[in-house]
Design a protein around this motif. Structure first.
Motif, PDB file in Angstrom:
ATOM      1  N   HIS A  25       0.841  -1.199   0.000  1.00  0.00           N
ATOM      2  CA  HIS A  25       0.000   0.000   0.000  1.00  0.00           C
ATOM      3  C   HIS A  25       0.878   1.251   0.000  1.00  0.00           C
ATOM      4  CE1 HIS A  25      -3.673  -2.313   0.910  1.00  0.00           C
ATOM      5  NE2 HIS A  25      -2.873  -3.067   1.639  1.00  0.00           N
ATOM      6  N   PRO A  26       0.372   2.354  -0.532  1.00  0.00           N
ATOM      7  CA  PRO A  26       1.149   3.595  -0.538  1.00  0.00           C
ATOM      8  C   PRO A  26       1.194   4.254   0.831  1.00  0.00           C
ATOM      9  CG  PRO A  26      -1.010   3.977  -1.501  1.00  0.00           C
ATOM     10  CD  PRO A  26      -0.898   2.495  -1.266  1.00  0.00           C
ATOM     11  N   VAL A  27       2.324   4.878   1.119  1.00  0.00           N
ATOM     12  CA  VAL A  27       2.429   5.727   2.303  1.00  0.00           C
ATOM     13  C   VAL A  27       2.038   7.134   1.860  1.00  0.00           C
ATOM     14  CG1 VAL A  27       3.960   6.701   4.040  1.00  0.00           C
ATOM     15  CG2 VAL A  27       4.255   4.326   3.327  1.00  0.00           C
ATOM     16  N   LEU A  28       0.850   7.558   2.226  1.00  0.00           N
ATOM     17  CA  LEU A  28       0.348   8.866   1.808  1.00  0.00           C
ATOM     18  C   LEU A  28       0.792   9.931   2.800  1.00  0.00           C
ATOM     19  CD1 LEU A  28      -3.244   7.884   0.633  1.00  0.00           C
ATOM     20  CD2 LEU A  28      -1.150   8.090  -0.714  1.00  0.00           C
ATOM     21  N   GLY A  29       1.340  10.998   2.263  1.00  0.00           N
ATOM     22  CA  GLY A  29       1.851  12.077   3.088  1.00  0.00           C
ATOM     23  C   GLY A  29       0.842  13.178   3.303  1.00  0.00           C
ATOM     24  N   ALA A  30       1.329  14.302   3.842  1.00  0.00           N
ATOM     25  CA  ALA A  30       0.454  15.419   4.190  1.00  0.00           C
ATOM     26  C   ALA A  30      -0.271  15.984   2.978  1.00  0.00           C
ATOM     27  CB  ALA A  30       1.255  16.514   4.890  1.00  0.00           C
ATOM     28  N   ASP A  31       0.409  16.049   1.835  1.00  0.00           N
ATOM     29  CA  ASP A  31      -0.227  16.594   0.629  1.00  0.00           C
ATOM     30  C   ASP A  31      -1.395  15.717   0.182  1.00  0.00           C
ATOM     31  OD1 ASP A  31       1.547  18.678   0.601  1.00  0.00           O
ATOM     32  OD2 ASP A  31       2.866  17.809  -0.936  1.00  0.00           O
ATOM     33  N   ALA A  32      -1.196  14.413   0.214  1.00  0.00           N
ATOM     34  CA  ALA A  32      -2.265  13.496  -0.193  1.00  0.00           C
ATOM     35  C   ALA A  32      -3.442  13.569   0.777  1.00  0.00           C
ATOM     36  CB  ALA A  32      -1.734  12.074  -0.274  1.00  0.00           C
ATOM     37  N   HIS A 189     -20.027  11.113  -5.301  1.00  0.00           N
ATOM     38  CA  HIS A 189     -19.014  11.885  -4.584  1.00  0.00           C
ATOM     39  C   HIS A 189     -18.309  10.963  -3.586  1.00  0.00           C
ATOM     40  CE1 HIS A 189     -20.218  15.904  -6.022  1.00  0.00           C
ATOM     41  NE2 HIS A 189     -21.457  15.424  -5.991  1.00  0.00           N
ATOM     42  N   PRO A 190     -17.056  11.251  -3.256  1.00  0.00           N
ATOM     43  CA  PRO A 190     -16.297  10.407  -2.312  1.00  0.00           C
ATOM     44  C   PRO A 190     -16.682  10.689  -0.868  1.00  0.00           C
ATOM     45  CG  PRO A 190     -14.914  12.221  -3.045  1.00  0.00           C
ATOM     46  CD  PRO A 190     -16.211  12.344  -3.811  1.00  0.00           C
ATOM     47  N   VAL A 191     -17.749  10.059  -0.396  1.00  0.00           N
ATOM     48  CA  VAL A 191     -18.204  10.310   0.974  1.00  0.00           C
ATOM     49  C   VAL A 191     -17.339   9.589   1.994  1.00  0.00           C
ATOM     50  CG1 VAL A 191     -20.568  10.782   0.246  1.00  0.00           C
ATOM     51  CG2 VAL A 191     -19.915   8.446   0.857  1.00  0.00           C
ATOM     52  N   LEU A 192     -16.648   8.526   1.569  1.00  0.00           N
ATOM     53  CA  LEU A 192     -15.676   7.844   2.427  1.00  0.00           C
ATOM     54  C   LEU A 192     -14.403   7.613   1.624  1.00  0.00           C
ATOM     55  CD1 LEU A 192     -14.721   6.286   4.964  1.00  0.00           C
ATOM     56  CD2 LEU A 192     -15.731   4.225   3.951  1.00  0.00           C
ATOM     57  N   GLN A 193     -13.296   8.149   2.120  1.00  0.00           N
ATOM     58  CA  GLN A 193     -11.992   7.932   1.505  1.00  0.00           C
ATOM     59  C   GLN A 193     -11.063   7.291   2.526  1.00  0.00           C
ATOM     60  OE1 GLN A 193     -10.610  11.490  -1.019  1.00  0.00           O
ATOM     61  NE2 GLN A 193     -12.210  12.387   0.279  1.00  0.00           N
ATOM     62  N   THR A 194     -10.227   6.381   2.067  1.00  0.00           N
ATOM     63  CA  THR A 194      -9.235   5.751   2.926  1.00  0.00           C
ATOM     64  C   THR A 194      -7.847   6.253   2.533  1.00  0.00           C
ATOM     65  OG1 THR A 194     -10.514   3.753   3.371  1.00  0.00           O
ATOM     66  CG2 THR A 194      -8.136   3.565   3.529  1.00  0.00           C
ATOM     67  N   VAL A 195      -7.097   6.716   3.527  1.00  0.00           N
ATOM     68  CA  VAL A 195      -5.714   7.140   3.305  1.00  0.00           C
ATOM     69  C   VAL A 195      -4.809   6.180   4.065  1.00  0.00           C
ATOM     70  CG1 VAL A 195      -6.183   9.568   2.820  1.00  0.00           C
ATOM     71  CG2 VAL A 195      -5.934   8.848   5.179  1.00  0.00           C
ATOM     72  N   THR A 196      -3.966   5.477   3.344  1.00  0.00           N
ATOM     73  CA  THR A 196      -3.079   4.501   3.976  1.00  0.00           C
ATOM     74  C   THR A 196      -1.738   5.135   4.306  1.00  0.00           C
ATOM     75  OG1 THR A 196      -2.322   3.745   1.809  1.00  0.00           O
ATOM     76  CG2 THR A 196      -4.167   2.560   2.806  1.00  0.00           C
ATOM     77  N   GLY A 197      -1.060   4.557   5.279  1.00  0.00           N
ATOM     78  CA  GLY A 197       0.245   5.080   5.655  1.00  0.00           C
ATOM     79  C   GLY A 197       0.621   4.698   7.068  1.00  0.00           C
ATOM     80  N   LEU A 198       1.649   5.359   7.571  1.00  0.00           N
ATOM     81  CA  LEU A 198       2.167   5.080   8.904  1.00  0.00           C
ATOM     82  C   LEU A 198       1.703   6.172   9.872  1.00  0.00           C
ATOM     83  CD1 LEU A 198       5.741   4.023   7.740  1.00  0.00           C
ATOM     84  CD2 LEU A 198       3.653   2.646   7.862  1.00  0.00           C
ATOM     85  N   ALA A 200       2.790   9.120  10.523  1.00  0.00           N
ATOM     86  CA  ALA A 200       2.782  10.481  10.005  1.00  0.00           C
ATOM     87  C   ALA A 200       1.502  10.779   9.231  1.00  0.00           C
ATOM     88  CB  ALA A 200       4.009  10.702   9.113  1.00  0.00           C
ATOM     89  N   THR A 201       0.930   9.764   8.611  1.00  0.00           N
ATOM     90  CA  THR A 201      -0.313   9.958   7.870  1.00  0.00           C
ATOM     91  C   THR A 201      -1.447  10.308   8.825  1.00  0.00           C
ATOM     92  OG1 THR A 201       0.439   8.345   6.242  1.00  0.00           O
ATOM     93  CG2 THR A 201      -1.895   8.919   6.208  1.00  0.00           C
ATOM     94  N   GLY A 202      -1.528   9.572   9.926  1.00  0.00           N
ATOM     95  CA  GLY A 202      -2.529   9.883  10.927  1.00  0.00           C
ATOM     96  C   GLY A 202      -2.306  11.251  11.552  1.00  0.00           C
ATOM     97  N   ALA A 203      -1.034  11.610  11.764  1.00  0.00           N
ATOM     98  CA  ALA A 203      -0.716  12.923  12.334  1.00  0.00           C
ATOM     99  C   ALA A 203      -1.145  14.042  11.399  1.00  0.00           C
ATOM    100  CB  ALA A 203       0.778  13.018  12.624  1.00  0.00           C
ATOM    101  N   ALA A 204      -0.952  13.836  10.091  1.00  0.00           N
ATOM    102  CA  ALA A 204      -1.372  14.841   9.112  1.00  0.00           C
ATOM    103  C   ALA A 204      -2.881  15.032   9.136  1.00  0.00           C
ATOM    104  CB  ALA A 204      -0.903  14.427   7.716  1.00  0.00           C
ATOM    105  N   LEU A 205      -3.605  13.940   9.325  1.00  0.00           N
ATOM    106  CA  LEU A 205      -5.062  14.031   9.387  1.00  0.00           C
ATOM    107  C   LEU A 205      -5.504  14.760  10.653  1.00  0.00           C
ATOM    108  CD1 LEU A 205      -7.793  13.177   8.154  1.00  0.00           C
ATOM    109  CD2 LEU A 205      -7.582  11.012   9.391  1.00  0.00           C
TER     110      LEU A 205
END
Length: 500
Positions: A25-32, A189-198, A200-205
């Motif tokens: 899975h991709p590690v999505l960063g703050a921009d994503a 419309h994207p009413v639910l989106q999943t962002v994968t990562g470690l 830092a991804t949760g911290a960005a959210l």
């Protein structure tokens, strides 16, 4: 979970039982994450604009799709967590039940309602509304990767919000598959989106100014970090953290049923349950018989990844060291292992461990173990059991086994916890109408039920003047005579004495 050296922007989810790669899975960063939140904000306007019925129909169709994909979802949970396939199926069924309840009850709980304005404001029409927050961020755990986050996702969606979901890095596939199911049912419309990562991804959210509330499930120390991130923007937070939950066995309890239920609460999912039973307090007259039944049942349990296994491996490798430390500490401080012992830790599995005579000050009693271990304690009576049960900074859940209904209800009320079940383990989690959450180190806020729906809204008070009163108290033109009449009325309404 590992971050690949060749591609630092991705990570692999691993089967904890076999070590095999489940997926990458991709590690999505703050921009994503920011882009996902922008899309969620745009979708929120559309989703909020739908009628209650239109949202309900879509959510019920999501429920139907998840039900049709139940076995596929359960197999994915089985692979990513290592828990047994049947336990994964049960978890998915519970998630489906909560999605159904949220969809069907949102309008009744959150719809506009008239409120009695009181005698002093009889000329006002008073209305209470619960309005969606906008965009909700959900940070989910790995131990129940569909049931636990669904307690926030379903209720947030039903309340009219859109959701950005960050699943655990140990169970990313579950979050990705859930988003795919929702996208297929609600393609507009994207009413639910999943962002994968470690992490830092949760911290960005959590730290983003574009999220209106965070629903977090995890450890207390991590919750404090999430709170600090949320504090940057005064973002409200629901925190469902760990527990050191208790089972109390009173005199007159059905000891066979109590032993069976307490053992399930302690050992199912390899003890990796925030509301799992980690301490048992048994009144003196029932102690010996109960312990004999519990140990007999515990010795029959076997961990593994096959269909006959009672439970699976320890999902997070680092937890094995904590479990081993707790067992050693208990034994070093005078405890006795009546089932298993230090040798029960056989990575990635831990065989059942039942400990007795463990001091209340030991780590095995004070700290969350999160493994298939349990401490059993003899107490004088029910009062002592409750006193010991409450001698902890945690306060998530509890269980009372008793043959006396009134004594059981009294004990359930006195246990310092957000939830308590009587003569069954965690039955409250199956009742979608009941709120779920804890106190103290176990967190704050509630998911599930009407309280869970309201957590994802802001109450809006509206008054509309229907006619003018002969006395206008909120005017510079009011007179002394008018004020005197009002004071006389207030004294008449509220000044009398009441007998005790």
């Amino acid at each position: 979970m590992t971050v690949t050296a060749e591609s630092p922007t991705s990570f692999t989810s691993l089967n904890p039982a076999t070590g095999e790669v489940v997926a990458e899975h991709p590690v999505l960063g703050a921009d994503a994450v920011a882009k996902a939140l922008t899309r969620a904000r745009e979708a929120a306007g559309w989703w909020r604009g739908l009628s209650w019925k239109e949202r309900r129909v879509r959510l019920l169709n999501i429920k139907g799709s998840l039900t049709r994909n139940l076995n596929r979802m359960a197999e994915l949970i089985h692979e990513e967590t290592g828990k047994t396939l049947q336990d994964a199926q049960l978890e998915t069924i519970m998630a489906i039940e909560h999605l159904d309840w949220a969809a069907r009850h949102a309008r009744k709980v959150l719809g506009p309602r008239s409120v009695y304005p009181g005698i002093m404001s009889l000329n006002q029409k008073a209305v209470l509304e619960y309005q969606p927050l906008g965009v909700v961020g959900v940070i989910g755990p790995w131990n129940y990767p569909i049931f636990t986050p669904m307690g926030s996702i379903a209720y947030a969606l039903a309340a009219g919000n859109t959701v950005v979901f960050k699943p655990s890095e140990f169970t990313p596939g579950v979050g990705v598959f859930l988003a795919e199911i929702v996208d297929a049912v609600v393609p507009e419309h994207p009413v639910l989106q999943t962002v994968t990562g470690l992490g830092a991804t949760g911290a960005a959210l959590a730290s983003s100014p574009d999220v209106d509330k965070i629903a977090f499930t995890g450890s207390g120390p991590t919750a404090k970090k999430v709170m600090a991130a949320c504090a940057q923007n005064l973002t409200p937070l629901i925190a469902e953290c760990g527990g050191k939950d208790v089972a109390i066995v009173d005199a007159g309890a059905n000891l066979d049923a109590a032993a069976d239920s307490a053992l399930w609460g302690a050992m199912s999912n390899a003890g990796q349950t925030c509301i799992g039973v980690e301490r048992i307090y048994v009144v003196d007259e029932s102690y010996d018989a109960f312990l004999a039944k519990l140990t007999e049942k515990a010795r029959d349990l076997r961990p593994g990844f096959d269909r006959e296994a009672a439970y699976g491996p320890i999902t997070m490798p680092g937890q094995l060291d904590i479990i081993e430390r707790h067992i050693k500490d208990a034994l070093d401080n005078g405890g006795t292992a009546v089932v298993g012992g230090v040798e029960s830790v056989r990575k990635p599995y831990v065989e059942p461990v039942v400990l007795t005579d463990v001091p209340e000050s030991s780590a095995a009693v004070c700290e969350e173990t999160f493994g298939p271990t349990i401490t059993v304690h003899r107490v004088r009576d029910l009062d002592e059991a409750i006193e010991r049960a409450n001698a902890t900074s945690y306060g998530l859940a509890g269980t009372v086994f008793s043959g006396d209904r009134s004594r059981a209800m009294d004990a359930a009320r006195r246990i310092r916890s957000g939830m308590t079940s009587i003569n069954a383990f965690a039955a409250f989690a199956m009742v979608a109408a009941l709120p779920f959450g804890g106190v103290g180190e176990s967190g704050f806020g509630r998911i599930h039920g009407a309280d869970g729906l309201r957590e994802f809204t802001r109450p809006k008070a509206i008054t509309r003047q229907r006619f003018a009163l002969p006395l206008n108290l909120t005017s510079f033109e009011r007179t002394e005579k008018e004020m005197a009449r009002v004071l006389q009325l207030v004294n008449l309404l509220h000044g009398r004495r009441y007998k005790r």
